[in-house]
Design a protein around this motif. Structure first.
Motif, short mmCIF file in Angstrom:
data_model
loop_
_atom_site.label_atom_id
_atom_site.label_comp_id
_atom_site.label_asym_id
_atom_site.label_seq_id
_atom_site.Cartn_x
_atom_site.Cartn_y
_atom_site.Cartn_z
N MET A 1 -28.98 46.21 30.82
CA MET A 1 -29.67 46.36 32.10
C MET A 1 -30.47 45.10 32.45
SD MET A 1 -30.57 47.99 34.81
CE MET A 1 -30.07 49.70 34.57
N MET A 2 -31.19 44.53 31.45
CA MET A 2 -32.00 43.34 31.72
C MET A 2 -31.11 42.14 32.03
SD MET A 2 -35.07 42.29 32.16
CE MET A 2 -36.33 43.22 31.25
N GLU A 3 -29.98 42.06 31.36
CA GLU A 3 -29.05 40.96 31.62
C GLU A 3 -28.52 41.05 33.06
OE1 GLU A 3 -26.54 37.57 30.55
OE2 GLU A 3 -28.50 38.37 30.03
N SER A 4 -28.21 42.27 33.48
CA SER A 4 -27.72 42.47 34.85
C SER A 4 -28.81 42.12 35.87
CB SER A 4 -27.29 43.92 35.03
OG SER A 4 -26.97 44.20 36.37
N LEU A 5 -30.04 42.52 35.56
CA LEU A 5 -31.15 42.22 36.46
C LEU A 5 -31.41 40.72 36.55
CD1 LEU A 5 -33.63 45.07 35.43
CD2 LEU A 5 -32.49 44.83 37.64
N SER A 6 -31.20 40.00 35.44
CA SER A 6 -31.39 38.56 35.45
C SER A 6 -30.44 37.89 36.43
CB SER A 6 -31.19 37.99 34.05
OG SER A 6 -31.35 36.59 34.05
N TYR A 7 -29.19 38.32 36.45
CA TYR A 7 -28.22 37.76 37.38
C TYR A 7 -28.62 38.08 38.83
CZ TYR A 7 -24.84 36.12 33.92
OH TYR A 7 -24.21 35.42 32.91
N ARG A 8 -29.12 39.30 39.04
CA ARG A 8 -29.51 39.70 40.40
C ARG A 8 -30.75 38.93 40.88
NH1 ARG A 8 -30.06 46.07 40.55
NH2 ARG A 8 -30.38 45.62 42.79
N LEU A 9 -31.66 38.65 39.94
CA LEU A 9 -32.93 38.03 40.33
C LEU A 9 -32.84 36.51 40.45
CD1 LEU A 9 -35.47 40.05 38.13
CD2 LEU A 9 -35.17 40.20 40.59
N ILE A 10 -32.27 35.87 39.42
CA ILE A 10 -32.29 34.39 39.41
C ILE A 10 -30.90 33.77 39.44
CG2 ILE A 10 -34.50 34.37 38.20
CD1 ILE A 10 -33.06 33.68 35.63
N GLY A 11 -29.88 34.65 39.47
CA GLY A 11 -28.52 34.15 39.60
C GLY A 11 -27.92 33.56 38.34
N GLU A 12 -28.52 33.83 37.19
CA GLU A 12 -28.00 33.30 35.93
C GLU A 12 -28.41 34.21 34.77
OE1 GLU A 12 -30.64 29.86 34.42
OE2 GLU A 12 -30.74 29.71 36.63
N ARG B 1 -40.10 32.45 36.75
CA ARG B 1 -39.38 32.59 38.02
C ARG B 1 -39.86 33.83 38.77
NH1 ARG B 1 -34.17 30.07 38.55
NH2 ARG B 1 -34.03 31.29 40.50
N ILE B 2 -40.10 34.90 38.04
CA ILE B 2 -40.60 36.14 38.68
C ILE B 2 -42.00 35.92 39.22
CG2 ILE B 2 -41.33 38.51 38.22
CD1 ILE B 2 -39.02 38.79 36.27
N ALA B 3 -42.88 35.36 38.37
CA ALA B 3 -44.28 35.18 38.77
C ALA B 3 -44.41 34.25 39.97
CB ALA B 3 -45.08 34.62 37.59
N ASP B 4 -43.52 33.23 40.06
CA ASP B 4 -43.56 32.29 41.18
C ASP B 4 -42.85 32.83 42.42
OD1 ASP B 4 -44.93 30.55 39.57
OD2 ASP B 4 -43.15 29.39 38.99
N GLY B 5 -42.17 33.96 42.28
CA GLY B 5 -41.41 34.50 43.41
C GLY B 5 -40.18 33.68 43.73
N ASN B 6 -39.75 32.86 42.78
CA ASN B 6 -38.59 32.00 42.97
C ASN B 6 -37.32 32.78 42.61
OD1 ASN B 6 -36.84 29.84 43.27
ND2 ASN B 6 -37.45 28.81 41.36
N LEU B 7 -36.92 33.65 43.56
CA LEU B 7 -35.84 34.60 43.30
C LEU B 7 -34.73 34.44 44.33
CD1 LEU B 7 -38.17 37.68 42.64
CD2 LEU B 7 -37.19 36.12 40.93
N GLN B 8 -33.65 35.16 44.12
CA GLN B 8 -32.52 35.11 45.04
C GLN B 8 -32.93 35.57 46.43
OE1 GLN B 8 -30.29 33.26 43.49
NE2 GLN B 8 -28.56 34.68 43.23
#
Length: 329
Positions: free
Chosen positions: A39-50, A61-68
């Motif tokens: 689940m976390m691996e899938s979320l990583s792709y959805r959030l930061i694209g990798e 990346r989450i804290a900075d809001g630097n997301l997809q």
């Protein structure tokens, strides 16, 4: 044999973690991933694209809001605590990410979890909509209340003018009879006393147009007609409550002079359970029976009740007027 057993247990743990509905990641302080579920691996792709290769980088990346694109990161005090972020996806899904430090055998392990909080966020938004609607309703009610209070004030002022006109007419007739009919000194003194009462009624209406503090003017008027005001407790300081309290005191003073021939008026003021409570008692003649509010007192009671207040009138063992006003009025 032992290697196979260890590998089997590790595989079982990995399988159990992958089946969890929440995202789960364990990492060293350096950020190196020790365990990562599906689940976390899938979320990583959805959030930061990798892929999630480093937990520190992922969390930054989450804290900075630097997301997809289309993904929003929020800090909501209602839903998030320290080291927590609410992530809203474009499809309406919401997840809360939490970072914690665990201690294992003297070493610190970083734990990052992700839980589905879509329903909770929906409830919060619904509550916010309801609160906004209630706020608008409250504003309309407050405006309506102001209009009611203004109408009651206008009516009370009209009643005061009519009462003064009636008193003035009666006093003039009484004075005329005393002077023309030659009824003696007692009749003239009685007429003079009527003039004092009439002037009192006029003066008590005049405080509205004075620039000085209305309470100061009320005290001066009471002194002028020979009535001592005795204050117990702190008189209200809030402008609207103070103004209404002085109007009540003015009406109590008028009635004390007019009906009871009083020389002292006691005014007690206190706050209790969100109420401003005012009590008025005079030392004049006792009422002969229950008091039916009329004229200025009746109009004042309507104004008080329109503002959410409560009025109680007692006639035995002595006259007593008690008013309860909402402190936030």
């Amino acid at each position: 044999m032992w290697r196979n057993l260890f590998q089997n247990r590790r595989a079982a743990i990995k399988e159990g973690g992958d089946n969890l509905p929440m995202g789960l990641c364990f990492a060293a302080q350096s950020g190196n991933v020790l365990f990562l579920n599906r689940m976390m691996e899938s979320l990583s792709y959805r959030l930061i694209g990798e892929s999630l290769q480093n937990a520190t980088y992922f969390w930054d990346r989450i804290a900075d809001g630097n997301l997809q694109n289309g993904i929003v990161c929020e800090k909501r005090p209602e839903l998030t605590k320290e080291n927590q972020y609410l992530i809203r996806f474009a499809n309406g899904e919401c997840r809360t990410f939490t970072r914690s430090i665990l201690k294992l055998d003297g070493e610190e392990i970083v734990e990052i979890t992700s839980a589905d909080t879509t329903d909770l966020y929906g409830l919060l938004c619904e509550q916010e909509r309801k609160n906004k609607s209630l706020f608008q309703i409250r504003k309309r009610l407050q405006e309506y209340q102001k209009q009611i209070v203004k109408a009651a004030r206008d009516e009370e002022l009209l009643q005061a003018k009519m009462r003064f006109h009636d008193e003035l007419g009666r006093t003039l007739m009484q004075t005329r009879r005393a002077l023309l009919d030659d009824k003696g000194e007692d009749a003239v003194l009685e007429a003079l006393d009527s003039w004092k009462k009439t002037i009192t009624i006029f003066d008590l209406g005049e405080w509205r147009t004075k620039t000085k503090d209305p309470l100061t003017y009320l005290i001066q008027t009471a002194n002028a007609v020979g009535v001592k005001l005795v204050f117990l407790g702190d008189f209200p300081k809030e402008q609207e409550i103070r103004e209404l309290a002085v109007k009540i005191a003015a009406e109590a003073l008028t009635n004390a002079v007019r009906h009871a021939d009083a020389r002292k008026l006691r005014i007690e003021s206190k706050k209790e359970n969100g109420w401003q409570i005012l009590s008025f008692q005079n030392d004049g003649n006792k009422p002969k029976g229950p008091i039916e509010p009329v004229g200025g007192l009746a109009g004042l009671i309507r104004q008080i009740e329109a503002a959410g207040g409560v009025v109680t009138i007692e006639w035995t063992p002595r006259f007593s007027l008690t008013v309860k006003l909402i402190c936030t009025f």
